[in-house]
Structures are given as structure tokens and as C-alpha cells.
Design an enzyme around this catalytic site. Structure first.
Site, PDB file in Angstrom:
ATOM      1  N   ASP A 286       0.864  -1.160   0.000  1.00 12.15           N
ATOM      2  CA  ASP A 286       0.000   0.000   0.000  1.00 12.15           C
ATOM      3  C   ASP A 286       0.914   1.226   0.000  1.00 12.15           C
ATOM      4  OD1 ASP A 286      -2.226   1.488  -0.123  1.00 12.15           O
ATOM      5  OD2 ASP A 286      -2.804   1.253   1.968  1.00 12.15           O
TER       6      ASP A 286
ATOM      7  N   ASP B  70      -7.299  -8.193   1.741  1.00 18.11           N
ATOM      8  CA  ASP B  70      -6.283  -8.191   2.786  1.00 18.11           C
ATOM      9  C   ASP B  70      -6.962  -7.795   4.071  1.00 18.11           C
ATOM     10  OD1 ASP B  70      -5.255  -5.401   4.061  1.00 18.11           O
ATOM     11  OD2 ASP B  70      -6.183  -5.044   2.104  1.00 18.11           O
TER      12      ASP B  70
ATOM     13  N   CYS C 144      -9.743 -29.434  11.113  1.00 19.05           N
ATOM     14  CA  CYS C 144      -8.549 -28.789  10.561  1.00 19.05           C
ATOM     15  C   CYS C 144      -7.349 -29.728  10.679  1.00 19.05           C
ATOM     16  CB  CYS C 144      -8.282 -27.495  11.330  1.00 19.05           C
ATOM     17  SG  CYS C 144      -6.775 -26.647  10.813  1.00 19.05           S
TER      18      CYS C 144
ATOM     19  N   CYS D 166      -4.127 -28.599  10.328  1.00 17.52           N
ATOM     20  CA  CYS D 166      -2.905 -27.814  10.484  1.00 17.52           C
ATOM     21  C   CYS D 166      -2.060 -28.387  11.611  1.00 17.52           C
ATOM     22  CB  CYS D 166      -3.228 -26.335  10.729  1.00 17.52           C
ATOM     23  SG  CYS D 166      -3.582 -25.895  12.438  1.00 17.52           S
TER      24      CYS D 166
ATOM     25  N   CYS E  58      -3.513 -27.888  15.109  1.00 19.49           N
ATOM     26  CA  CYS E  58      -4.642 -28.761  15.441  1.00 19.49           C
ATOM     27  C   CYS E  58      -4.217 -30.219  15.570  1.00 19.49           C
ATOM     28  CB  CYS E  58      -5.750 -28.604  14.402  1.00 19.49           C
ATOM     29  SG  CYS E  58      -6.605 -27.024  14.596  1.00 19.49           S
TER      30      CYS E  58
ATOM     31  N   HIS F  95      -2.714 -21.213  13.029  1.00 18.14           N
ATOM     32  CA  HIS F  95      -3.987 -21.869  12.709  1.00 18.14           C
ATOM     33  C   HIS F  95      -4.909 -20.963  11.892  1.00 18.14           C
ATOM     34  CE1 HIS F  95      -7.818 -23.896  12.999  1.00 18.14           C
ATOM     35  NE2 HIS F  95      -8.313 -22.722  13.349  1.00 18.14           N
TER      36      HIS F  95
END
Lengths: 396, 396
Positions: free
Chosen positions: A100, A273, A311, A313, A316, A342
């Protein structure tokens, strides 16, 4: 689902693979990789996504991250970045970077700047040092940073601004956009314009129409997600998107909760974003298939299940809610690290589902499910005043 | 280098592979792996090593970590740990765990406890709740935690205590040690005694002699590294170690800078723990082949080299000093994460070198080099008042 038609030929560095309703599945070709859209970009304002190492970020599926040209130019300063050969090298990030310009700081640092048609004078709140930022200078800064996607300098206003204020800021934004385009960026960089127009539909429409005539690589919807009612966000985004060229990527600035994303994807937005998943993490909040959970809540003290049963990940797979609850309770920063990991993993998986739903023509089903998931769990959320608004200070 | 002699036969769960001078290369057989000694154990007081995920900790070479029975029993409480099946499962750590009993908190929480021969009454500074800790209860707590190495409850005193105070605390420590031994731990757990004796050589000697006659699996040197001059630390450790049984592991509590380690290894110590590398990291300090560096220093603003040219850790492979300096400057927690990662990696490599130097009979050469490295860089260090003492509050 619409099939690709002959006039869907990739133009510049974006191609639309398929479309369902207004939702589009696309591909963005950057100097640091090809990324499927809709895409969620985590925020790394100070040249780092808070609590995440860049290699980990890559591993869990981040494609493009957002950084901030103004902040990075102030600290550590351009010279340091230049010595490294650019922002990618500085922060050891091999994926895409969108920067930005500093336009958002016209809004977020409003006590520390003076705006004229020529540019903005920023006075550092740290040491009183001054930086006069012009559209041209913003381009030069982002050239040094080596961002894959460069944003024009725009004049971002509070959403409650008057018609006169919004009109003036819009006109200034347009002039600045032309100057940015004229000044140009590096061959391998893309330049995105930012549509403004405050809370006024006719201005939003005019802004999108004006900018669409200029040869930008993409178009952002700016000045929203600043505290206005969600219905207003949707309406103003819809008005803007309707006027933007179909074949160019559309980026909604500063919005990125699952609900915001699915609603705006439905309207034809390609890029998002937000600090939402990372900031939520640092406050003990988790994004899950059950909606948002506040792991700080005493109800998780003895909960042996992972953050999200569905999940896969690393967090997890290894840790229980009770463990993360304990870490939060003791003020251990590891809690924020695990939740950030996560939540970002969740977001990237979520975006995969969004893209799949477009491919399979099931966007509306997904939209309904997401809205339901996140509305039903409201009673179990972290403080709504902190998180229900989709983050106005996304890049400050 | 001494070769293994017939009476070097492994006894209980420790074997000495070889010895050079008084320095020993050994192997500790725990329920969660076999670990070579001398070993450095990072500190995870609240069931986490600050800013490090357990899988990362494993990856960079951690073997045993230290946690604290008292703190964990207070928060999250034994019930939560028991539900998980133990501390290993709770914190997702598959390596070894040594738990301190709570004895150190007699020292560090001295305003919140009352000691009698029977035990200690702790009053929580958080909510006023009371916990009466006896030697037997400390054993029960550590049985629930499932620690690989259990420490007896001891009476740890300020180093400036009088002879009378030190004598009383030592006698109490001995009585408690006998009670811990009598109460017993689980079959797969080891139980270590803690020698005390304040700043007095005759008491130190008496303590080591007394405890040596009891069937402990190992012996700790407690109540040191609490602010006394380093020469005093060495002398009192020497006196203690001289009286301890050769064939059992010796653990120096709360000391773990490279210089402390190499000096004490020379005296025959096998195990170390300290918050030093991790706390240093959170304050911007790095352990390197050039000594300790303060990455916060302005001299690193434009330094493109890694933290340590001779280090092959993930952080040194990817990030510059300038980048970490920038993160520190902006107060970004990622700085502490990167420095913690590097410093612990450094410590585990350092311990490999220590063990190699014993194997190759070069301990004295290594000792000289370490002392020189860490003394020469003093001028470039972080605030010495914070870090020069080898951390008195290692587990509080």
C-alpha cells in the site's frame, strides 16, 4: 458457471479462468509466482506478518502478503531495504508482495499529516521528522521496495465525511492516480488504482468510471471497511465493481473475515487483505468450521479437542484447546503464535474452498453456509467491539 | 582421556562413556529417549519454552526441557494435566522433561510462603488461594506430571543467608529428601536429590556427603547462581561435586551461559538449565561465535550479515542482522522468535562441541576459547546488569 469465452483472453497479468454469477476464478501472474484468485493476503505492515516466520507462511499456503510503503520507508528506511536488494530479500519472503502506498495513513495518521494537491506532509509521531510524500515519490519508494503490486497514492477519508469532502478527496485521488501512472513503475511491477468516493453511490460510480479509462493493471476499492454498516459496504462495493473493467483484478482493501470475503466474492471481488485473522489470534480468537471461538473462555479449560476438529494444520494436530487456553491465561506469546498459524492456515484453506465453489458453481451454497456458521457462534465470540467490524486499522 | 574402566558399568539410568580430567561424557536413559551429557536443558516454566513450538524445539536438537511442578500445579492445575495423560501430552513434547519441585519458589516467592519442617504453605499472589506443599505432595504432583526426572522438594535460600540459616535449611532439605525417597516415584521416573549448604564450604560438603548415601538416581547442586561472584560458584560447586558419587549424574541448577557451562563441565557437572539463551533473545541478545551481540545496537542497522556467519540455523540462513534489528526497533515479537530459535540452536551446537571436546581430550582448549570469546565482546553486550549474572530467577 460461465465457460471461458473468446474475449476472456488473458490481458496483461491477470486471467479469468471461469466465472459463476459475478464471482470469478482467476490467475494473477507476478514476478514472484502465479497466484489463484480470489486470494487472501495477510498483512505484514512492518515487513513481517506478526508472529509468523516467512518460511512457515509459505508452508501453510500464503501467496501474496501486504506491506506498507510509507511505514517501511520511515522504518527501517529505504536505504536499508535497498542494500538488501528489495523488500522480498529484506524479509526473506519469496512469494508476492503488494504494498500500500501510504494513502491509508492519510486516514489513520490524520493528526500527523497535512494534505495539499501536490502531496502529503507527514510529521513523524516518533521524532518529529518530516516526510513530504507525493504520488511520484510513492512510486519511487515502491520501485525500491520491488513490490509485485504497487498501489497508487490515494486520499482515503473517514466514511462519515461530507459529500464535499468525499468529492474533493476523490478528485485528488484521480489526479494523483494519473500522476502515478505517468511516473510509472518497473517493468515487472503491476500498478493498481484505488477507487474512492466516500459513502456516496454517485461518487463511487464516477470514481470507478474515471479510473477504468486509465491503463492500470488492477483496481482497488478503497475507503471502505472503516466502520460503516456491512450492508453499506456491500452496496458501495457493488456500485464500484459494476463500473470496473471485467478483465482486470479487483481488490477490496482492508476486508478479510470469511463472511466479508464470501459476500464480496459474490459481487466479483478477487483480492482481499486484512489483519483480521492475525489480530484475532493475538487476542485469543480462533477461526473454525464452527465459527469464531474465543479460546480464552473458561469453557475451554479442560477441552481436549483441537482448535478445530476438521482442521489438519500443525497446531490442530498437536495441541488441545485446553493447552492454548492455559497459554493465554498465563500471557504466553506462544498462544498467539499457535493461533496465528492456525487462523492463517484456516484462511488459506477457506480461500481454496471459495475457489472450488466458483469452479463448481456453488458460490451461493457456500455463502449461505459461511453466513450461518459465523452468525450462529456470535454468543461465543471475543469482544464484538474489537472484532465485529472488519478492521478499520488494517494497515496502520 | 580416561577410557571406560570395568567399574564404569552403567548403573541405574546413567552411564559414563568417557572422562577427560573431571569432565565426563555420559548417557542418560529416560522414558522419553536417551540423551548425551553434558546436556543443556531449556526452561519451560509454564509448560512452554517461551516463543518456541515444541516441534521446532525438537527439530533444533533439544533433548530434555525443564518445567516447574509448583507453577504447573497452580496453573492450569493437575486435573487438566491428568486429563491429557501428563505434561508431555499437554505440551505436545515427546522429549525428556525434568520438573523442579517447587523448592526454588521457597526462594523466589518468599513473600508468599511460610516454611515449617512439615512443608511449605504457599499463598497465591493472584487470588490468595493456599497450597500446602509437602515433600510427599511434591512427589505426587510430579507423578501426575509424568516427568522423566523428578526433583525432591528442597529449601533453597538466598546466597547471603547466615550460617545458622543455611544449616537449618540444609537439615530440612535432607529430611525432605529422605521423605521424598521414601514416598517414591513411578518406576519409569528418576528421582534427583538437591544438595544445599548456602555459601559455606563445610555445609556444602556435608550436604553432598549426606545425600550421596541415599539411593537417588542423580544429584543436583542447588542454591547457587543466585548472584554470588562466579569464583564462589565454582568453588562451592567443586566442593559439592567432589563428594558426589562418580557414577551418578550431576545437575547444576539454574546456570547455563556458555562460560558457566564449560567451567562447570570441567569440574564434572553433567546437566544444566537456564533461561539465559531464551531471555537474552527476548531482549535482543544473540549468542554467536564472536560472543554475545546486542542486535538492538545501532551498529547493526545496515548489517547484511546473518546473526552468526558460522551458524547454519534457519534464522542465520534466511535473515540479516539489519532485519532483526528493524524488528526489535519496531517491537515486533518475531524478533524474539528468531533470536530464541537461533540462541537455542547455538546452545545445542555448543553442547555438541563440549561433548566432542571431552571425547577428544580438548576440554581445556575449549574452555580457554569460550572464556576469551565471551570476555572480549563485553563492550558490545546488552545491559550487563540484566544478563551478566547467570540468571537467578531461572524458574520463577
Amino acid at each position: 458457471m460461465s465457460e471461458r469465452s473468446p474475449n476472456n483472453v488473458p490481458e496483461s497479468r491477470f486471467e479469468i479462468i471461469c466465472q459463476h454469477g459475478s464471482a470469478r476464478l482467476g490467475r494473477l501472474f507476478t514476478a514472484h509466482g502465479v497466484f489463484e484468485t480470489p486470494i487472501f493476503m495477510p498483512v505484514g505492515t512492518n515487513a513481517n506478518v506478526k508472529l509468523m516466520r516467512s518460511d512457515e507462511l509459505k508452508k501453510i499456503g500464503a501467496g501474496i502478503i501486504l506491506s506498507n510503503a510509507y511505514h517501511v520507508a520511515v522504518r527501517p528506511g529505504l536505504e536499508v531495504i535497498e542494500l538488501h536488494g528489495g523488500l522480498h530479500e529484506f524479509m526473506a519472503w519469496s512469494g508476492g508482495i503488494l504494498t500500500d502506498s501510504g494513502g491509508f495513513q492519510l486516514f489513520s495518521l490524520k493528526e500527523f499529516r497535512k494534505i495539499s494537491d501536490d502531496g502529503v506532509l507527514f510529521v513523524s509521531p516518533y521524532d518529529g521528522s518530516k516526510l513530504f510524500l507525493t504520488p511520484e515519490m510513492s512510486m519511487e519508494i515502491q520501485k525500491v521496495l520491488g513490490s509485485d503490486i504497487v498501489m497508487v497514492l490515494d486520499h482515503c477519508l473517514p466514511i462519515e465525511s461530507s459529500y464535499k469532502e468525499a468529492l474533493d478527496a476523490m478528485r485528488r485521488t484521480h489526479e494523483w492516480a494519473k500522476r502515478c501512472l505517468k511516473h510509472g513503475v518497473k517493468e515487472q511491477q503491476m500498478l493498481f488504482a484505488i477507487a474512492q468516493g466516500g459513502a456516496f453511490e454517485d461518487l463511487r460510480k464516477a470514481s470507478a468510471q474515471f479510473l477504468s479509462q486509465l491503463a492500470f493493471d488492477g483496481f482497488a476499492i478503497g475507503g471502505l471497511s472503516l466502520g460503516e454498516p456491512f450492508e453499506k459496504t456491500l452496496q458501495l462495493t457493488h456500485v464500484t465493481v459494476s463500473e470496473l473493467p471485467w478483465e482486470k483484478p479487483r481488490y477490496f482493501m482492508g476486508g478479510g473475515s470469511p463472511k466479508t470475503i464470501i459476500e464480496l466474492v459474490t459481487l466479483g471481488v478477487d483480492m482481499f487483505d486484512s489483519v483480521y485473522p492475525t489480530r484475532l489470534a493475538r487476542h485469543g480468537g480462533a477461526l473454525t468450521s464452527l465459527g469464531r471461538l474465543n479460546i480464552k473462555s473458561a469453557r475451554y479449560k479442560k477441552d481436549l479437542s483441537p482448535i478445530d476438529e476438521r482442521c489438519d494444520c500443525l497446531v490442530c494436530q498437536n495441541y488441545t484447546r485446553a493447552y492454548i487456553h492455559h497459554l493465554l491465561n498465563r500471557g504466553e506469546a506462544l498462544a498467539g503464535m499457535l493461533l496465528t498459524h492456525h487462523n492463517l492456515y484456516y484462511m488459506f484453506k477457506f480461500m481454496e474452498f471459495v475457489r472450488k465453489s466458483i469452479k463448481e458453481g456453488k458460490v451461493e451454497e457456500m455463502r449461505k453456509e459461511v453466513v450461518k456458521t459465523y452468525e450462529e457462534r456470535r454468543g461465543n465470540c471475543v469482544d464484538p467491539s474489537t472484532f465485529d467490524v472488519d478492521m478499520s486499522c488494517r494497515r496502520c
